[in-house]
Design an enzyme around this catalytic site. Structure first.
Site, short mmCIF file in Angstrom:
data_model
loop_
_atom_site.label_atom_id
_atom_site.label_comp_id
_atom_site.label_asym_id
_atom_site.label_seq_id
_atom_site.Cartn_x
_atom_site.Cartn_y
_atom_site.Cartn_z
N GLU A 42 -6.70 24.51 39.34
CA GLU A 42 -7.63 24.61 38.28
C GLU A 42 -7.06 24.02 37.09
OE1 GLU A 42 -8.48 28.69 36.62
OE2 GLU A 42 -10.10 27.77 35.25
N LYS A 72 -10.77 24.06 41.22
CA LYS A 72 -11.87 24.85 40.51
C LYS A 72 -11.78 23.92 39.02
CE LYS A 72 -12.02 29.02 38.05
NZ LYS A 72 -11.98 30.51 38.15
P1 13P Z 1 -14.43 31.77 33.19
O1 13P Z 1 -15.64 31.51 34.14
O2 13P Z 1 -15.00 32.75 32.21
O3 13P Z 1 -14.38 30.29 32.47
O4 13P Z 1 -13.20 32.03 33.90
C1 13P Z 1 -12.87 31.58 34.93
C2 13P Z 1 -11.44 31.50 34.92
O5 13P Z 1 -10.70 31.85 35.83
C3 13P Z 1 -10.67 30.91 33.92
O6 13P Z 1 -9.46 30.45 34.58
#
Ligand code: 13P
Length: 336
Positions: A175, A217
């Site tokens: 991510e 992500k």
């Molecule tokens: P949000 O969808 O609230 O941005 O959170 C996703 C997430 O896992 C952030 O690390």
């Protein structure tokens, strides 16, 4: 097909996505206090357990990202939380980074930490039932940021983490989140997000990570929160697809977007158009925290005993996201 690829596909296929309920205790406390609720291990578990036992979990949620506290908790049924999640046909996952800390020599930026001792922690989480993991690098946009230093160091950490997760037989969610904060326009977001993602894949390849066994992500391509130049949903979709097509190797099975502060309907609508226009081979789905949970949290905060109503709210959002993951969402469904 490798075992990791099978797990990744199980999490994100057929209109399923990920419930990101891995807020650290600090973040969860902020969320609970925002709706005037006290944050304790018990209240955090109570809310999360309501979501995990909702009807739409089975149909819409292929994986649940947990925080260290939650993966060790016991549900009111007496089941361990990972067993509860596995029991409804979903896969338990775990956030393994230890947070974004000030980056030395670029103090307005962050580097995500958590590599020390990670192999041992991963083994423990595997024993507890986790089959996928998450690590979030965070980047801000401004004239000078993200710096090469932030792009490089976070990509390196993400790749080291991903290699270790795969070594321990778990699918890493990679991510790299480029934040929405700022006055920048969407083209700047497109450029900077592309730079960030490309660097992540350079490092993942150097670290010999099996790209068929990860889930990316990313953020969607949006103009900054304070930008004067807003773009249409069609443009969000076109720019997001352009970014991913040009920066993600085709071996990657799927992409699960974060919601990043978009409203729940906005995050749903954007995902829907992305899927309608998806001209890539990637599965495109959701890994939402706020956009899946915020409405349910508001309902719950009004009456913590009203489990049914809280679950109805969550079920609706999960179903809407699932439809969007297949490009089958319509705005008028939101009124039901
Ligand atoms: P949000 O969808 O609230 O941005 O959170 C996703 C997430 O896992 C952030 O690390």
């Amino acid at each position: 097909m490798t075992e990791l690829n099978k797990i990744a596909l199980k999490i994100i296929s057929k209109g399923k996505g990920i419930l990101a309920s891995d807020e650290s205790n600090g973040t969860m406390t902020k969320r609970l206090e925002a709706v005037k609720k006290i944050s304790t291990p018990e209240t955090r578990l109570a809310f999360r357990e309501i979501l995990f036992t909702s009807e739409m979990m089975r149909e819409c949620i292929g994986g649940v990202i947990l925080y260290d506290e939650t993966i060790n908790q016991i549900a009111s049924s007496g089941q361990k939380i990972p067993e509860l999640i596995t029991g409804i046909g979903s896969i338990p996952g775990i956030k393994v980074d230890t947070g974004a800390k000030v980056l030395s020599n670029s103090h307005e930026e962050t580097i995500t930490e958590g590599l020390d001792g990670l192999r041992e922690r991963l083994k423990k989480y595997y024993e507890l039932g986790a089959r996928f993991t998450k690590w979030r690098g965070v980047y801000k946009i401004s004239n000078k940021y993200p710096s090469q230093l932030a792009i490089h160091s976070n990509a390196h950490a993400l790749a080291r983490y991903a290699a270790l997760a795969q070594e321990c037989a778990m699918v890493p969610i990679v991510e790299p989140e480029v934040l929405m904060d700022g006055e920048h326009n969407a083209d700047v977001c497109l450029q900077k997000t592309s730079d960030v993602i490309k660097k992540c894949f350079d490092e993942l390849i150097i670290h010999k990570v099996d790209l068929t066994g990860i889930i990316l992500k990313p953020n969607m391509i949006l103009s900054g929160n304070d930008s004067n130049y807003k773009i249409s949903k069609e443009e969000v979709s076109a720019k997001t697809l352009e970014c991913l097509k040009n920066s993600v190797p085709k071996e990657v099975p799927g992409i699960a977007f974060l919601s990043g502060g978009q409203s729940d309907i906005e995050a749903t609508e954007n995902l829907n158009i992305i899927n309608k226009n998806n001209n890539t081979n990637f599965i495109m789905t959701y890994s939402y925290g706020r956009a899946l949970q915020q409405a349910a949290l508001r309902t719950w905060s009004k009456d913590m005993k009203n489990i049914k109503e809280t679950q109805n709210t969550f079920n609706h959002r999960a179903k809407m996201c699932s439809l969007a993951a297949e490009g089958k969402w319509f705005r008028n469904l939101e009124n039901n």
